[in-house]
Enzyme design. Structure first.
Site, PDB file in Angstrom:
ATOM      1  N   THR A 149      -1.898   5.537  -3.403  1.00 43.66           N
ATOM      2  CA  THR A 149      -1.868   4.956  -4.760  1.00 43.66           C
ATOM      3  C   THR A 149      -2.144   5.994  -5.843  1.00 43.66           C
ATOM      4  O   THR A 149      -3.019   6.847  -5.678  1.00 43.66           O
ATOM      5  CB  THR A 149      -2.966   3.872  -4.840  1.00 43.66           C
ATOM      6  N   ARG A 177       3.053  -8.516   2.226  1.00 44.56           N
ATOM      7  CA  ARG A 177       1.712  -7.913   2.331  1.00 44.56           C
ATOM      8  C   ARG A 177       1.316  -7.317   0.970  1.00 44.56           C
ATOM      9  O   ARG A 177       2.111  -6.650   0.316  1.00 44.56           O
ATOM     10  CB  ARG A 177       1.731  -6.819   3.407  1.00 44.56           C
ATOM     11  N   VAL A 178       0.082  -7.561   0.558  1.00 48.22           N
ATOM     12  CA  VAL A 178      -0.433  -6.975  -0.680  1.00 48.22           C
ATOM     13  C   VAL A 178      -1.734  -6.262  -0.353  1.00 48.22           C
ATOM     14  O   VAL A 178      -2.559  -6.788   0.403  1.00 48.22           O
ATOM     15  CB  VAL A 178      -0.675  -8.073  -1.750  1.00 48.22           C
ATOM     16  N   GLY A 179      -1.910  -5.068  -0.916  1.00 48.65           N
ATOM     17  CA  GLY A 179      -3.143  -4.310  -0.697  1.00 48.65           C
ATOM     18  C   GLY A 179      -4.097  -4.458  -1.875  1.00 48.65           C
ATOM     19  O   GLY A 179      -4.040  -5.422  -2.653  1.00 48.65           O
ATOM     20  N   THR A 200      -7.953   4.333  -3.521  1.00 44.98           N
ATOM     21  CA  THR A 200      -6.712   4.672  -2.839  1.00 44.98           C
ATOM     22  C   THR A 200      -7.011   4.720  -1.342  1.00 44.98           C
ATOM     23  O   THR A 200      -8.106   5.106  -0.945  1.00 44.98           O
ATOM     24  CB  THR A 200      -6.135   6.013  -3.366  1.00 44.98           C
ATOM     25  N   GLY A 201      -6.049   4.284  -0.544  1.00 43.82           N
ATOM     26  CA  GLY A 201      -6.268   4.255   0.905  1.00 43.82           C
ATOM     27  C   GLY A 201      -5.886   2.903   1.471  1.00 43.82           C
ATOM     28  O   GLY A 201      -5.144   2.142   0.838  1.00 43.82           O
ATOM     29  N   GLY A 203      -5.686  -0.610   1.902  1.00 43.38           N
ATOM     30  CA  GLY A 203      -6.099  -1.730   1.071  1.00 43.38           C
ATOM     31  C   GLY A 203      -6.922  -2.756   1.830  1.00 43.38           C
ATOM     32  O   GLY A 203      -7.865  -3.334   1.280  1.00 43.38           O
TER      33      GLY A 203
END
Ligand code: GLY
Length: 306
Positions: A149, A177-179, A200-201, A203
């Protein structure tokens, strides 16, 4: 004091330009939008915006978030295709009382109505990468497969703080899919009375710890950005280790309301760039003798990623 911080080497050029604009008097809103949208626009950066990492079905579904630290208002889009700048859509949603978090076709319709250009975000390169993975019958890839991200936090000369985030999410994710990136408190949080943080990474791991909110909550007690972000990361890693679980690859950036910056990571090395009243630099957060250490780096010595 104007300050800015952005994740990864990919945002170095746009964060530097945004820093120059901020110090010349630009607003934190315009600085953050510029820095994130430039990364979204550049197909060289394969985990954000145009040319982003495809899902299992070959489509690029993107997420973005935005929060204003003066008003505590947010805007976010999830799982959008064809929107040339998800972060612009998130910024435009910020300020609404209701309906500020939109997903899928509703978010795409909002972007079209708002005049954000629509484009096919797939590139030949991203499609080749996807076909190769399909041929291997690969599972969802891990975080940081091609980098993750873009998150940018800025504080302008008026003390106004903004955070913005954008990603295409995990490579080969399940469509839908959502992070963490569009989820307030997880991927980002900003309260001008305390500070801001962004993640970031992976989710799925970040959301279980609400790490951006946790970091800002510590700054509210008076901790500076570096102490707060390191404490939030350590507390979460300790909590997960009591479950006999290890935390996947996650990194955090932070800024307190005085403009001091901080970063923490579970990785061996996490590059970010930042500008404060001491000037602008690329940095690397890394563990030396078991202690998190942040060292200035030359941008040209840090790989751009995929
Ligand atoms: N951090 C981005 C994602 O997990 O989608």
């Amino acid at each position: 004091m104007a300050s800015i911080i952005g994740t990864w080497r990919m945002s170095y050029d746009s964060v530097l330009e945004a820093y120059n604009r901020l110090t010349a008097g630009a607003s934190a809103m315009d600085a953050v939008e510029y820095a994130v949208a430039e990364v979204e626009r550049n197909p060289q950066f394969v985990s954000v915006g145009y040319g982003g990492l495809p899902a299992r079905d070959g489509e690029v579904y993107m997420d973005a978030g935005w929060m204003d630290g003066t008003t505590l208002r947010c805007g976010a889009v999830m799982s959008v295709r064809h929107v040339s700048s998800p972060v612009k859509a998130a910024r435009m949603l910020c300020g609404r009382e209701k309906n500020w978090l939109l997903c899928g076709t509703g978010a795409e319709a909002f972007a079209i109505r708002s005049g954000i250009p629509i484009r096919d975000m797939r590139t030949d390169r991203s499609q080749m990468k996807w076909r190769a993975r399909i041929a291997e019958e690969a599972e969802t890839a891990g975080a940081y497969d091609g980098h993750d991200t873009v998150c940018v936090i800025a504080r302008d000369n008026q003390g106004h703080m903004i955070v913005g985030t954008s990603t295409s999410g995990l490579f080969m994710k399940e469509p839908g899919r959502v992070g963490d990136t569009p989820i307030v408190g997880s991927g980002y949080y900003c309260d001008g009375e305390a500070g801001a943080a962004a993640a970031t990474g992976l989710g799925e791991d970040i959301m279980r710890g609400c790490l951006s909110y946790e970091t800002v909550a510590l700054m509210r007690t008076g901790m500076d950005a570096q102490t707060a972000v390191q404490s939030a990361m350590k507390a979460y890693m300790d909590r997960r280790s009591r479950l006999s679980e290890t935390v996947d690859n996650i990194s955090l950036i932070a800024m307190d309301n005085r403009g001091n910056i901080g970063a923490a990571t579970s990785l061996e090395s996490f590059p970010f760039s930042a500008g404060t009243d001491s000037g602008f630099s690329m940095y690397e957060a890394m563990y030396l003798d078991g202690s998190l250490t942040i060292l200035p780096r030359r941008a040209e010595d840090i790989p751009l990623g995929d």
